[in-house]
Design a protein around this motif. Structure first.
Motif, mmCIF file in Angstrom:
data_model
loop_
_atom_site.group_PDB
_atom_site.id
_atom_site.type_symbol
_atom_site.label_atom_id
_atom_site.label_comp_id
_atom_site.label_asym_id
_atom_site.label_seq_id
_atom_site.Cartn_x
_atom_site.Cartn_y
_atom_site.Cartn_z
ATOM 1 N N ASN A 297 0.595 -1.036 -0.102
ATOM 2 C CA ASN A 297 0.283 0.250 -0.092
ATOM 3 C C ASN A 297 0.882 1.294 0.389
ATOM 4 O OD1 ASN A 297 -2.457 -1.257 0.059
ATOM 5 N ND2 ASN A 297 -2.401 -1.344 2.300
ATOM 6 N N LEU A 298 2.020 1.333 0.807
ATOM 7 C CA LEU A 298 3.207 2.539 0.491
ATOM 8 C C LEU A 298 3.370 2.937 -0.686
ATOM 9 C CD1 LEU A 298 4.709 4.717 2.133
ATOM 10 C CD2 LEU A 298 6.528 2.728 2.859
ATOM 11 N N VAL A 299 4.141 1.513 -1.383
ATOM 12 C CA VAL A 299 4.547 1.856 -2.505
ATOM 13 C C VAL A 299 3.455 2.753 -3.414
ATOM 14 C CG1 VAL A 299 5.100 0.765 -4.526
ATOM 15 C CG2 VAL A 299 6.112 -0.252 -2.043
ATOM 16 N N ASP A 300 2.436 1.833 -3.354
ATOM 17 C CA ASP A 300 0.946 2.860 -4.169
ATOM 18 C C ASP A 300 0.742 4.287 -4.016
ATOM 19 O OD1 ASP A 300 0.854 -0.074 -5.769
ATOM 20 O OD2 ASP A 300 -0.635 -0.700 -4.638
ATOM 21 N N VAL A 301 0.833 4.024 -2.604
ATOM 22 C CA VAL A 301 0.583 5.101 -2.581
ATOM 23 C C VAL A 301 1.505 6.729 -2.839
ATOM 24 C CG1 VAL A 301 0.594 7.091 -0.347
ATOM 25 C CG2 VAL A 301 -0.954 5.097 -0.693
ATOM 26 N N LEU A 302 2.926 6.298 -2.398
ATOM 27 C CA LEU A 302 4.225 7.208 -2.755
ATOM 28 C C LEU A 302 4.246 6.935 -4.594
ATOM 29 C CD1 LEU A 302 7.060 6.434 -0.095
ATOM 30 C CD2 LEU A 302 4.554 7.914 -0.007
ATOM 31 N N TYR A 303 4.196 5.544 -5.022
ATOM 32 C CA TYR A 303 4.361 6.170 -6.349
ATOM 33 C C TYR A 303 3.006 7.308 -7.181
ATOM 34 C CZ TYR A 303 5.013 4.071 -10.840
ATOM 35 O OH TYR A 303 5.046 4.249 -12.651
ATOM 36 N N ASP A 304 1.926 6.693 -6.980
ATOM 37 C CA ASP A 304 1.063 7.266 -7.235
ATOM 38 C C ASP A 304 1.189 8.924 -7.222
ATOM 39 O OD1 ASP A 304 -1.459 7.084 -8.966
ATOM 40 O OD2 ASP A 304 -2.669 8.300 -7.164
ATOM 41 N N ARG A 305 0.956 9.152 -5.746
ATOM 42 C CA ARG A 305 1.485 10.861 -5.499
ATOM 43 C C ARG A 305 3.047 11.628 -6.106
ATOM 44 N NH1 ARG A 305 -2.348 13.762 -1.991
ATOM 45 N NH2 ARG A 305 -3.210 11.982 -1.788
ATOM 46 N N ASP A 306 4.182 10.654 -6.671
ATOM 47 C CA ASP A 306 5.124 10.259 -7.283
ATOM 48 C C ASP A 306 6.652 10.998 -6.715
ATOM 49 O OD1 ASP A 306 6.977 10.630 -9.252
ATOM 50 O OD2 ASP A 306 6.954 12.592 -10.528
ATOM 51 N N LEU A 307 6.677 10.794 -4.843
ATOM 52 C CA LEU A 307 7.451 10.681 -3.904
ATOM 53 C C LEU A 307 8.238 10.085 -3.884
ATOM 54 C CD1 LEU A 307 4.245 11.669 -1.257
ATOM 55 C CD2 LEU A 307 5.227 13.475 -2.645
ATOM 56 N N PRO A 308 9.766 11.230 -3.837
ATOM 57 C CA PRO A 308 10.494 10.145 -3.646
ATOM 58 C C PRO A 308 10.294 8.730 -2.418
ATOM 59 C CG PRO A 308 11.102 12.480 -2.865
ATOM 60 C CD PRO A 308 10.061 11.900 -3.386
ATOM 61 N N LEU A 309 11.513 7.542 -2.566
ATOM 62 C CA LEU A 309 10.918 6.944 -0.933
ATOM 63 C C LEU A 309 12.851 6.543 -0.840
ATOM 64 C CD1 LEU A 309 10.053 4.849 0.808
ATOM 65 C CD2 LEU A 309 9.428 3.106 -0.986
ATOM 66 N N VAL A 310 13.395 6.297 -0.040
ATOM 67 C CA VAL A 310 14.547 5.500 -0.219
ATOM 68 C C VAL A 310 13.912 4.167 1.033
ATOM 69 C CG1 VAL A 310 17.345 5.989 0.990
ATOM 70 C CG2 VAL A 310 15.905 7.635 -0.483
ATOM 71 N N LEU A 311 14.740 3.189 0.695
ATOM 72 C CA LEU A 311 14.948 2.561 1.504
ATOM 73 C C LEU A 311 16.210 1.699 1.638
ATOM 74 C CD1 LEU A 311 12.212 -0.198 -1.216
ATOM 75 C CD2 LEU A 311 11.458 1.119 1.134
ATOM 76 N N THR A 312 15.850 0.928 2.663
ATOM 77 C CA THR A 312 17.482 -0.093 3.308
ATOM 78 C C THR A 312 17.047 -0.680 3.624
ATOM 79 O OG1 THR A 312 17.567 0.492 5.486
ATOM 80 C CG2 THR A 312 18.553 2.008 4.008
ATOM 81 N N ALA A 313 17.631 -2.279 2.866
ATOM 82 C CA ALA A 313 17.102 -3.307 2.633
ATOM 83 C C ALA A 313 18.594 -4.701 3.249
ATOM 84 C CB ALA A 313 16.652 -4.152 1.520
ATOM 85 N N PRO A 314 18.291 -5.629 3.394
ATOM 86 C CA PRO A 314 19.384 -7.018 3.847
ATOM 87 C C PRO A 314 19.843 -7.033 3.304
ATOM 88 C CG PRO A 314 17.371 -7.762 4.057
ATOM 89 C CD PRO A 314 16.887 -6.096 4.226
ATOM 90 N N GLY A 315 19.310 -6.818 1.718
ATOM 91 C CA GLY A 315 19.697 -7.439 -0.006
ATOM 92 C C GLY A 315 18.942 -6.813 -1.351
ATOM 93 N N PRO A 316 19.161 -7.334 -2.016
ATOM 94 C CA PRO A 316 18.260 -7.437 -2.986
ATOM 95 C C PRO A 316 16.936 -7.203 -3.463
ATOM 96 C CG PRO A 316 20.254 -8.817 -4.111
ATOM 97 C CD PRO A 316 20.134 -8.854 -2.367
ATOM 98 N N LEU A 317 15.918 -6.049 -3.231
ATOM 99 C CA LEU A 317 14.455 -5.617 -3.498
ATOM 100 C C LEU A 317 14.371 -7.346 -3.771
ATOM 101 C CD1 LEU A 317 14.039 -2.588 -3.657
ATOM 102 C CD2 LEU A 317 14.291 -3.262 -1.714
ATOM 103 N N ASP A 318 14.487 -7.834 -5.608
ATOM 104 C CA ASP A 318 14.094 -8.805 -6.167
ATOM 105 C C ASP A 318 14.087 -10.092 -5.121
ATOM 106 O OD1 ASP A 318 13.056 -7.424 -7.775
ATOM 107 O OD2 ASP A 318 14.233 -8.722 -9.574
ATOM 108 N N GLU A 319 15.305 -10.555 -3.903
ATOM 109 C CA GLU A 319 14.937 -11.467 -3.284
ATOM 110 C C GLU A 319 14.171 -11.246 -1.723
ATOM 111 O OE1 GLU A 319 19.252 -12.116 -2.737
ATOM 112 O OE2 GLU A 319 19.554 -12.611 -4.710
ATOM 113 N N VAL A 320 14.918 -10.143 -1.288
ATOM 114 C CA VAL A 320 13.857 -9.348 0.071
ATOM 115 C C VAL A 320 12.261 -9.177 -0.098
ATOM 116 C CG1 VAL A 320 13.685 -7.669 1.441
ATOM 117 C CG2 VAL A 320 15.502 -8.173 0.987
#
Length: 355
Positions: A297-320
């Motif tokens: 839901n967060l990704v949908d809301v920020l993408y639709d409003r075209d707001l920048p998001l910085v994520l930190t994750a323990p590995g590649p998102l496609d794996e996480v």
């Protein structure tokens, strides 16, 4: 091929429409012609709308936006529309024409409504939207909507799907259902996300463990303990942020996505903060589905409003963000993953991380 608004826009942007997009564009252009018809044309009072559905990244929103640029009228994302509709109906509780007056407040006398990402996974949302669309279509409003689901795929939970059947029948009888399902996810082709000068969503980043200066390269300094703050939500509730100041809000993933935060709460937060950081994303293998859904839901809301998001994750998102086989996953996870690949470094992360 004759000059037409949507195909001209594609050419100006350097796009070549695939067969499915071209068919949808031709249909929308015919709809524009009908809507534009003057008194000398045989325009019907009720103009059937269109329902564009298909996998993520196939250009449905781009087509909708080109149509909207010519047709005018309101354009809503589902989360935004539902929040506004709920508030307007609630404000008129007890009045016999609450839905009529709520729609008057939202849409005025508009004859065209554009609706992006018509996705239903909640029985209450479905019942409210059914009432709203029945009222709108009864007024002769022309609806053009996009979705990742065919009408029959809305509210897919078998325990509740029968509640969606009246809405499904209404959509199928009032809109031309068009499948936009070309073989290419165009968001993948636009990776690796942010480039110098990028703005909005594409200015965001997905960062994995590495050199200590990586956050600094993104213009960020990790919050100190005394910067933590309770950010107010509706109904006297709040959610704990690691930092909330000067238009930036920084959340710990678990602190936001494991908390009782609704899509409507996220919309409210996105109105107050135009820069977002979510740190320490927990692998979806270790999350409840409710936590996963809040992140989607967060990704949908920020993408639709075209707001920048910085994520930190323990590995590649496609794996996480992989949900183990045999466990339920959020219904719109594929869309969120496709959108996250547009973030800076996301494509390189998907190929094995950043040194």
């Amino acid at each position: 091929m004759p000059s037409t608004p949507i195909r001209d826009a594609a050419g100006a942007a350097g796009y070549v429409l695939d067969a499915a997009q071209l068919a949808a564009a031709e249909h929308l252009e015919g709809l524009l012609h009908t809507l534009d018809a003057g008194p000398g044309h045989a325009r019907r009072d009720v103009v059937p709308g269109a329902y564009l559905w298909g996998p993520v990244g196939r250009g449905k929103t781009w087509l909708l936006d080109r149509f909207h640029a010519r047709a005018g009228g309101p354009r809503f994302h589902f989360h935004e529309f539902y929040r506004a509709l709920h508030a307007e109906v609630w404000a008129r509780t007890g009045t016999p024409d609450a839905m009529e007056r709520a729609l008057d407040a939202l849409l005025g006398d508009s004859r065209v409504l554009c609706f992006d990402e018509l996705h239903l996974h909640d029985a209450g949302d479905t019942m409210l939207l059914s009432r709203a669309l029945r009222t709108l279509l009864g007024r002769g409003v022309t609806l053009v909507a996009t979705s990742n689901y065919p009408p029959q795929g809305l509210l897919p939970d078998p325990l509740f799907h029968e509640l969606a059947e009246p809405l499904v029948a209404l959509l199928e009888s009032s809109l031309d259902v068009l499948r936009v399902d070309g073989p290419v996810d165009y968001r993948e082709l636009r990776a690796p996300g942010a480039r110098p000068g990028s703005r909005g969503w594409r200015a965001g980043s997905a960062l994995t463990p590495g050199p200590a200066g990586r956050l600094a390269e993104a213009g960020l300094v990790r919050p100190t303990a005394d910067e933590a703050a309770d950010v107010p939500l509706a109904g006297g509730r709040s959610v704990r942020a690691l930092r909330a100041s000067d238009g930036l809000v920084w959340f710990d993933f678990a602190g936001l996505c494991a908390a009782p935060v609704s899509a409507l709460d996220l919309l409210s937060l996105a109105e107050r903060f135009d820069r977002w950081v979510v740190s320490d994303v927990v692998p979806f293998a270790d999350c409840r589905i409710s936590t996963q859904q809040r992140f989607v839901n967060l990704v949908d809301v920020l993408y639709d409003r075209d707001l920048p998001l910085v994520l930190t994750a323990p590995g590649p998102l496609d794996e996480v963000l992989v949900v183990p086989a045999g466990r339920p996953a959020p219904p719109d996870l594929a869309r969120a993953t496709s959108r996250l690949r547009q973030l800076g470094q996301a494509a390189r992360l998907a190929r094995g991380g950043v040194g």
